[in-house]
Design a protein around this motif. Structure first.
Motif, PDB file in Angstrom:
ATOM      1  N   MET A 294       1.061  -1.109  -0.107  1.00  0.00           N
ATOM      2  CA  MET A 294       0.092  -0.106  -0.004  1.00  0.00           C
ATOM      3  C   MET A 294       0.940   1.248   0.045  1.00  0.00           C
ATOM      4  N   LEU A 295       0.438   2.323  -0.718  1.00  0.00           N
ATOM      5  CA  LEU A 295       0.916   3.631  -0.720  1.00  0.00           C
ATOM      6  C   LEU A 295       0.822   4.112   0.707  1.00  0.00           C
ATOM      7  N   SER A 296       1.857   4.890   0.967  1.00  0.00           N
ATOM      8  CA  SER A 296       1.881   5.596   2.628  1.00  0.00           C
ATOM      9  C   SER A 296       0.544   6.283   2.770  1.00  0.00           C
ATOM     10  N   ASN A 297       0.320   6.807   4.013  1.00  0.00           N
ATOM     11  CA  ASN A 297      -0.852   7.362   4.572  1.00  0.00           C
ATOM     12  C   ASN A 297      -0.768   8.803   3.555  1.00  0.00           C
ATOM     13  N   SER A 298      -2.071   9.286   3.235  1.00  0.00           N
ATOM     14  CA  SER A 298      -2.021  10.319   2.414  1.00  0.00           C
ATOM     15  C   SER A 298      -1.919  11.891   3.159  1.00  0.00           C
ATOM     16  N   LYS A 299      -1.441  12.614   2.172  1.00  0.00           N
ATOM     17  CA  LYS A 299      -1.381  14.057   2.498  1.00  0.00           C
ATOM     18  C   LYS A 299      -2.545  14.525   2.008  1.00  0.00           C
TER      19      LYS A 299
ATOM     20  N   LEU B  49      -0.254  11.177 -11.367  1.00  0.00           N
ATOM     21  CA  LEU B  49      -0.966  10.060 -11.515  1.00  0.00           C
ATOM     22  C   LEU B  49      -2.369  10.158 -11.223  1.00  0.00           C
ATOM     23  N   LEU B  50      -3.240  10.070 -12.087  1.00  0.00           N
ATOM     24  CA  LEU B  50      -4.773  10.094 -12.093  1.00  0.00           C
ATOM     25  C   LEU B  50      -5.540   8.907 -12.359  1.00  0.00           C
ATOM     26  N   HIS B  51      -6.084   8.183 -11.459  1.00  0.00           N
ATOM     27  CA  HIS B  51      -6.717   6.917 -11.418  1.00  0.00           C
ATOM     28  C   HIS B  51      -8.164   7.172 -12.242  1.00  0.00           C
ATOM     29  N   GLY B  52      -8.541   6.123 -12.745  1.00  0.00           N
ATOM     30  CA  GLY B  52     -10.027   5.958 -13.322  1.00  0.00           C
ATOM     31  C   GLY B  52     -11.230   5.954 -12.391  1.00  0.00           C
ATOM     32  N   LEU B  53     -12.400   5.686 -12.825  1.00  0.00           N
ATOM     33  CA  LEU B  53     -13.555   5.910 -12.194  1.00  0.00           C
ATOM     34  C   LEU B  53     -13.330   4.353 -11.246  1.00  0.00           C
ATOM     35  N   PHE B  54     -14.102   4.608  -9.961  1.00  0.00           N
ATOM     36  CA  PHE B  54     -14.290   3.502  -9.030  1.00  0.00           C
ATOM     37  C   PHE B  54     -12.745   2.890  -8.363  1.00  0.00           C
ATOM     38  N   ALA B  55     -11.734   3.382  -8.991  1.00  0.00           N
ATOM     39  CA  ALA B  55     -10.415   3.151  -8.359  1.00  0.00           C
ATOM     40  C   ALA B  55     -10.150   4.250  -7.262  1.00  0.00           C
ATOM     41  N   ASP B  56      -8.609   4.284  -6.923  1.00  0.00           N
ATOM     42  CA  ASP B  56      -8.001   5.070  -6.186  1.00  0.00           C
ATOM     43  C   ASP B  56      -6.593   5.291  -6.479  1.00  0.00           C
ATOM     44  N   ARG B  57      -6.009   6.125  -5.701  1.00  0.00           N
ATOM     45  CA  ARG B  57      -4.627   6.215  -5.926  1.00  0.00           C
ATOM     46  C   ARG B  57      -3.871   4.840  -5.561  1.00  0.00           C
ATOM     47  N   GLN B  58      -4.171   3.746  -4.923  1.00  0.00           N
ATOM     48  CA  GLN B  58      -3.486   2.785  -4.525  1.00  0.00           C
ATOM     49  C   GLN B  58      -3.424   1.963  -5.917  1.00  0.00           C
ATOM     50  N   ILE B  59      -3.946   1.964  -6.870  1.00  0.00           N
ATOM     51  CA  ILE B  59      -3.816   1.140  -7.956  1.00  0.00           C
ATOM     52  C   ILE B  59      -2.434   1.536  -9.008  1.00  0.00           C
ATOM     53  N   TRP B  60      -1.863   2.642  -8.464  1.00  0.00           N
ATOM     54  CA  TRP B  60      -0.525   3.118  -8.855  1.00  0.00           C
ATOM     55  C   TRP B  60       0.600   2.627  -8.183  1.00  0.00           C
TER      56      TRP B  60
ATOM     57  N   ILE C 179      -3.028  11.270  -6.932  1.00  0.00           N
ATOM     58  CA  ILE C 179      -4.239  11.779  -6.147  1.00  0.00           C
ATOM     59  C   ILE C 179      -5.336  10.989  -6.285  1.00  0.00           C
ATOM     60  N   ASP C 180      -6.044  10.944  -4.999  1.00  0.00           N
ATOM     61  CA  ASP C 180      -7.302  10.369  -5.003  1.00  0.00           C
ATOM     62  C   ASP C 180      -8.369  11.417  -5.577  1.00  0.00           C
ATOM     63  N   LEU C 181      -8.991  11.287  -6.663  1.00  0.00           N
ATOM     64  CA  LEU C 181      -9.926  11.961  -7.050  1.00  0.00           C
ATOM     65  C   LEU C 181     -11.246  12.371  -6.460  1.00  0.00           C
ATOM     66  N   TRP C 182     -12.013  13.091  -6.391  1.00  0.00           N
ATOM     67  CA  TRP C 182     -13.264  13.455  -5.750  1.00  0.00           C
ATOM     68  C   TRP C 182     -13.942  12.387  -5.855  1.00  0.00           C
ATOM     69  N   GLY C 183     -14.413  11.890  -4.502  1.00  0.00           N
ATOM     70  CA  GLY C 183     -15.411  10.914  -4.322  1.00  0.00           C
ATOM     71  C   GLY C 183     -14.737   9.340  -4.292  1.00  0.00           C
ATOM     72  N   HIS C 184     -13.496   9.313  -4.387  1.00  0.00           N
ATOM     73  CA  HIS C 184     -12.603   8.055  -4.474  1.00  0.00           C
ATOM     74  C   HIS C 184     -11.577   7.945  -3.392  1.00  0.00           C
TER      75      HIS C 184
END
Length: 271
Positions: free
Chosen positions: A1-6, A28-39, A55-60
């Motif tokens: 897992m990536l470290s705790n977010s800022k 790095l910008l993830h797609g719909l229903f994912a989050d930054r952890q996919i990277w 980045i965790d996009l809004w709602g993710h």
């Protein structure tokens, strides 16, 4: 897992991200229903030589809310541009997956002098085909009615995220469980963001303005995007490179991390 977010505040709402490594910046910008952890695999690899901001996009993920006045992906691109300015990023490379690539394309249009290169993974920046809109709207209707992501819907979405006919069932189940765990307060925000992503504008009409190095990657076994769409984008963007990834689905960065890492490393070495 990536470290705790800022977190950064955009119009009084927290936008969460992780920041690893030093050097030229890769966003790095993830797609719909994912989050930054996919990277995770890409950040681990690239952060040896680059500063990677996922980045965790809004709602993710941890970005559980959304600024009240957000209307579309153009606004989201403006939010990310504001965030990067706030942390004093003068220029950057950007990688977008799915709707993250549509946001990345908007950022190229918004800040052409700041975006050094563009990678679009399993994405299409034109209008969403009507048949897809109908299917996705049904998903949103379920989310809006139940205020949760039901097990049935989670399984449907997760199955489509991976290679057709030969998915890794452990990855499918893991992704499904992540969707089920999204709480009832966040689901409406995710649904609102998803509506913006599905009914995005047609940026293909503007790609003649793209004058930066561009790489288009498509998983050949993708169930949500088509190889034809990858040809359309790479043909219309002057000088764009195209790579077809055999045996990969929509979440190719999770299914085939080493191959994606090699493609990205080679692409950046050519800049």
């Amino acid at each position: 897992m990536l470290s705790n977010s800022k977190q950064a505040l955009i119009e009084q709402q927290p936008l969460h991200y992780t920041d690893h490594g030093q050097g030229d910046v890769v966003v790095l910008l993830h797609g719909l229903f994912a989050d930054r952890q996919i990277w995770q695999a890409q950040v681990t690899h690239l952060s040896q030589h680059y500063r990677c901001i996922a980045i965790d996009l809004w709602g993710h993920g941890d970005s559980k809310f959304i600024p009240a006045k957000t209307r579309n992906l153009v606004d989201v691109a403006s939010h990310i541009a504001q965030f990067l300015a706030d942390i004093e990023i003068a220029e950057y490379h950007i990688i977008g997956h799915g709707c993250g690539a549509a946001i990345a394309a908007e950022m190229v249009l918004l800040q052409p002098s700041k975006v050094k290169s563009l990678v679009m993974l399993n994405a299409f920046i034109g209008f969403e085909p009507e048949v897809n809109c109908v299917k996705y709207q049904q998903w949103l209707d379920v989310m809006n009615q139940t205020k949760i992501i039901t097990e049935e819907l989670a399984n449907t979405i997760s199955t489509l995220m991976f290679a057709k006919g030969k998915p890794d069932h452990n990855l499918v189940n893991q992704f499904s469980q992540q969707l089920i765990k999204i709480d009832s307060q966040q689901v409406p925000v995710l649904s609102r963001f998803a509506h913006m992503a599905i009914y995005k504008r047609d940026t293909m009409e503007l790609v003649e303005q793209f004058t930066l190095p561009t790489l288009v990657i498509i998983g050949v076994e993708n169930q949500l995007r088509t190889v034809l769409e990858s040809y359309l984008m790479s043909d219309d963007i002057d000088g764009a490179s195209l790579h077809h990834l055999a045996g990969a689905g929509h979440l190719a960065m999770v299914e085939q991390p080493a191959q994606i890492n090699t493609l990205l490393e080679n692409f950046y070495q050519q800049q």
